[in-house]
Design a protein around this motif. Structure first.
Motif, mmCIF file in Angstrom:
data_model
loop_
_atom_site.group_PDB
_atom_site.id
_atom_site.type_symbol
_atom_site.label_atom_id
_atom_site.label_comp_id
_atom_site.label_asym_id
_atom_site.label_seq_id
_atom_site.Cartn_x
_atom_site.Cartn_y
_atom_site.Cartn_z
ATOM 1 N N ALA A 249 -0.996 18.209 9.829
ATOM 2 C CA ALA A 249 -0.655 19.143 8.752
ATOM 3 C C ALA A 249 0.735 18.891 8.185
ATOM 4 N N THR A 250 1.673 18.489 9.051
ATOM 5 C CA THR A 250 3.045 18.257 8.595
ATOM 6 C C THR A 250 3.104 17.112 7.585
ATOM 7 N N VAL A 251 2.374 16.031 7.882
ATOM 8 C CA VAL A 251 2.374 14.868 7.006
ATOM 9 C C VAL A 251 1.388 15.044 5.854
ATOM 10 N N CYS A 252 0.162 15.436 6.174
ATOM 11 C CA CYS A 252 -0.899 15.455 5.172
ATOM 12 C C CYS A 252 -0.765 16.613 4.182
ATOM 13 N N GLY A 253 0.062 17.585 4.530
ATOM 14 C CA GLY A 253 0.314 18.662 3.571
ATOM 15 C C GLY A 253 1.012 18.180 2.321
ATOM 16 N N SER A 254 1.576 16.963 2.380
ATOM 17 C CA SER A 254 2.307 16.411 1.229
ATOM 18 C C SER A 254 1.466 15.459 0.388
ATOM 19 N N TYR A 255 0.194 15.265 0.776
ATOM 20 C CA TYR A 255 -0.655 14.302 0.066
ATOM 21 C C TYR A 255 -2.044 14.883 -0.205
ATOM 22 N N ALA A 256 -2.638 14.431 -1.277
ATOM 23 C CA ALA A 256 -4.006 14.849 -1.561
ATOM 24 C C ALA A 256 -4.966 14.271 -0.526
ATOM 25 N N GLY A 257 -4.678 13.067 -0.052
ATOM 26 C CA GLY A 257 -5.526 12.427 0.947
ATOM 27 C C GLY A 257 -6.586 11.539 0.316
ATOM 28 N N ARG A 258 -7.178 10.695 1.145
ATOM 29 C CA ARG A 258 -8.231 9.783 0.670
ATOM 30 C C ARG A 258 -9.504 10.555 0.415
ATOM 31 N N GLY A 259 -10.063 10.341 -0.752
ATOM 32 C CA GLY A 259 -11.275 11.067 -1.087
ATOM 33 C C GLY A 259 -11.800 10.591 -2.429
ATOM 34 N N TYR B 175 0.827 -1.205 0.000
ATOM 35 C CA TYR B 175 0.000 0.000 0.000
ATOM 36 C C TYR B 175 0.867 1.263 0.000
ATOM 37 N N LEU B 176 1.986 1.201 0.730
ATOM 38 C CA LEU B 176 2.838 2.382 0.879
ATOM 39 C C LEU B 176 3.893 2.525 -0.217
ATOM 40 N N THR B 177 4.125 1.472 -0.970
ATOM 41 C CA THR B 177 5.157 1.560 -2.008
ATOM 42 C C THR B 177 4.596 1.593 -3.422
ATOM 43 N N THR B 178 3.543 0.838 -3.670
ATOM 44 C CA THR B 178 2.959 0.822 -5.023
ATOM 45 C C THR B 178 1.461 1.091 -5.022
ATOM 46 N N GLY B 179 0.847 1.115 -3.837
ATOM 47 C CA GLY B 179 -0.596 1.268 -3.732
ATOM 48 C C GLY B 179 -1.049 2.706 -3.593
ATOM 49 N N LEU B 180 -2.284 2.864 -3.105
ATOM 50 C CA LEU B 180 -2.899 4.197 -3.031
ATOM 51 C C LEU B 180 -2.208 5.123 -2.039
ATOM 52 N N GLY B 181 -1.502 4.566 -1.079
ATOM 53 C CA GLY B 181 -0.811 5.400 -0.103
ATOM 54 C C GLY B 181 0.643 5.657 -0.445
ATOM 55 N N LYS B 182 1.004 5.450 -1.697
ATOM 56 C CA LYS B 182 2.406 5.493 -2.122
ATOM 57 C C LYS B 182 3.148 6.711 -1.578
ATOM 58 N N LEU B 183 4.228 6.416 -0.850
ATOM 59 C CA LEU B 183 5.030 7.479 -0.251
ATOM 60 C C LEU B 183 5.635 8.388 -1.309
ATOM 61 N N GLY B 184 5.628 9.672 -1.025
ATOM 62 C CA GLY B 184 6.248 10.637 -1.922
ATOM 63 C C GLY B 184 5.430 10.985 -3.141
ATOM 64 N N THR B 185 4.190 10.510 -3.213
ATOM 65 C CA THR B 185 3.318 10.815 -4.344
ATOM 66 C C THR B 185 2.259 11.817 -3.911
ATOM 67 N N THR C 281 -0.333 13.072 -5.142
ATOM 68 C CA THR C 281 -1.730 12.782 -5.442
ATOM 69 C C THR C 281 -2.258 11.576 -4.648
ATOM 70 N N GLY C 282 -1.386 10.947 -3.871
ATOM 71 C CA GLY C 282 -1.769 9.747 -3.134
ATOM 72 C C GLY C 282 -2.539 10.027 -1.863
ATOM 73 N N HIS C 283 -2.952 8.950 -1.200
ATOM 74 C CA HIS C 283 -3.755 9.053 0.017
ATOM 75 C C HIS C 283 -2.926 9.293 1.257
ATOM 76 N N GLY C 284 -1.654 8.954 1.213
ATOM 77 C CA GLY C 284 -0.831 9.097 2.405
ATOM 78 C C GLY C 284 -0.850 7.853 3.271
ATOM 79 N N PRO C 285 -0.259 7.932 4.484
ATOM 80 C CA PRO C 285 -0.098 6.758 5.345
ATOM 81 C C PRO C 285 -1.421 6.125 5.772
ATOM 82 N N VAL C 286 -1.337 4.838 6.118
ATOM 83 C CA VAL C 286 -2.489 4.088 6.624
ATOM 84 C C VAL C 286 -2.310 3.878 8.122
ATOM 85 N N ILE C 287 -3.414 3.829 8.835
ATOM 86 C CA ILE C 287 -3.425 3.595 10.282
ATOM 87 C C ILE C 287 -4.179 2.293 10.548
#
Length: 411
Positions: free
Chosen positions: A401-411, A99-109, A111-117
């Motif tokens: 804000a520090t983390v999510c400012g780098s991602y579009a987020g899930r939506g 999920y974090l490397t090739t999926g929707l939460g891809k790090l550094g992308t 337009t991605g959703h960002g980290p999963v919890i």
């Protein structure tokens, strides 16, 4: 890089993060997955304004994980975004890494959703519920393994009188990928040996534990906890594994089980589940490392706060207490396109993990106890809230804000 920090700050300043009907008019929070905790979650959702959450859709943990990882509500008989799920089956380390490397939460992308919890929601037993014999039943490890592997097919095989019910019983099992099945089969994998007709492998699809994916002739498939309850109630003599919620077990009796490690018999009640779960490893502390990248040195450190796998600790063969226990879990995105959705989910978690909701027994039990599930300990509830709702220096909290400012987020 795409940055939403200023947008988040502006929305907060004008009060757009409230849970008003207007804020969520275009995006009601969608959830579903495991059926074991479904009555609890729906009960909790009902305490919020109708404009906040859609009804929780119980389809099984496997369907829930697929819905979240693909962000597709098709598995919930709907369309659009999947905001959070419930699952008794943990997201594996491989699923998280993907999920974090090739999926929707891809790090550094951006337009991605960002980290999963992934966090433990409540503790649960897997009850061994039955219909037919009127007497209370206690099963040893060998008897349990024999019944659920098809080695034993009659009550008399386990020294139980069926009374006026047929001696031969049916075994009702979950047909779909189920976290309840996984909690059960992981326990059977850990404890069963020659007393079982099959070598259990901890699978979430129960039928896959048998040759040719075909359980014995006295086994009957059913879908979801509700489907299992319906199926067993249609029989005169049957046994199954099931959520402890009275919504499913009200017409059934539950067997006590003998823990092989201390030869003590336990009923599937809150105190005995808490005892069993007390042997699980502690959750990551606020002092633990924060490594977000699956290729990082500390990623697999069991105390790494940023690895979602570390927040659910298993107990497949507890030293004491009721022997078939585990957690049903919540899987959530850290970042959401709509800030009001993030706030709604944080409010849900605050209520879910509150002291009032976690009261066991007495004249005013919390919702968790009303559904015969087991709240996290105060230490673990506070740790989860601090990490993912309030926020700490680890920046794991939803909407950070520090983390999510780098991602579009899930939506």
């Amino acid at each position: 890089m795409f940055n939403r920090n200023s947008l988040v700050a502006a929305l907060s300043a004008v009060g757009m993060l409230s849970l008003s009907g207007a804020a969520l008019a275009q995006q009601v929070v969608v959830s579903g997955g495991a059926t074991l905790p479904q009555p609890l979650y729906q009960d909790e959702i009902n305490s919020f304004p109708a404009s906040t959450f859609k009804a929780y859709v119980g389809k099984g943990s496997g369907a829930g994980k697929t819905a979240f990882l693909t962000n597709s509500a098709v598995g919930f008989d709907s369309t659009g975004v999947v905001h959070w799920i419930g699952s008794d089956s943990i997201l594996t380390q491989v699923q998280i890494n993907d999920y974090l490397t090739t999926g929707l939460g891809k790090l550094g992308t951006p337009t991605g959703h960002g980290p999963v919890i992934q966090i433990p929601s409540v503790g649960t037993p897997v009850t061994i519920s039955y219909k037919g014999p009127t007497a209370d039943i206690t099963l040893s490890k060998a008897q349990l393994c024999g019944v659920l592997s098809g080695k034993f097919t009659k009550w008399s095989d386990v020294g139980v009188s069926s009374g006026s019910a047929p001696d031969a019983f049916k075994v009702i099992y979950r047909s779909e990928s189920s976290g309840t099945s996984e909690l059960l089969t992981r326990h059977l994998q850990a404890v069963c040996g020659a007393d079982s007709n099959v070598a259990f492998q901890g699978k979430s699809t129960f039928a896959q534990e048998f040759p040719g994916n075909t359980p014995p002739a006295n086994f009957i498939a059913a879908t979801g906890s509700g489907g299992v309850a319906t199926a067993i109630n249609a029989q005169d003599s049957a046994i199954t594994y099931l959520s402890p919620d009275p919504a499913f077990t009200v017409a059934l009796k539950q067997a006590s089980l003998t823990n092989k490690n201390n030869s003590t018999t336990y009923a599937p009640i809150s105190a005995n589940v808490s005892t069993a779960l007390g042997s699980t490893a502690a959750l990551p502390t606020a002092a633990g490392p924060v490594e977000r990248n699956p290729s990082g040195t500390d990623w697999l450190n069991t105390n790494n706060q940023a690895n979602p796998f570390n927040w659910v600790r298993s107990s497949v063969d507890p030293a004491s207490g009721y022997p078939i226990v585990g957690y049903t879990n919540l899987v959530i995105s850290q970042c959401y396109t709509d800030p009001a959705v993030a706030t709604a989910i944080k409010d849900f978690l605050t209520s879910h993990y509150s002291a009032a909701n976690s009261v066991v027994g007495g004249t005013n039990p919390g919702k968790i106890d009303q559904h015969k599930l087991v709240p996290l300990t105060p230490i673990n509830r506070n740790r989860v809230l601090a990490a993912f709702v309030t926020g700490t220096a680890a920046n794991l909290n939803i909407g950070n804000a520090t983390v999510c400012g780098s991602y579009a987020g899930r939506g």
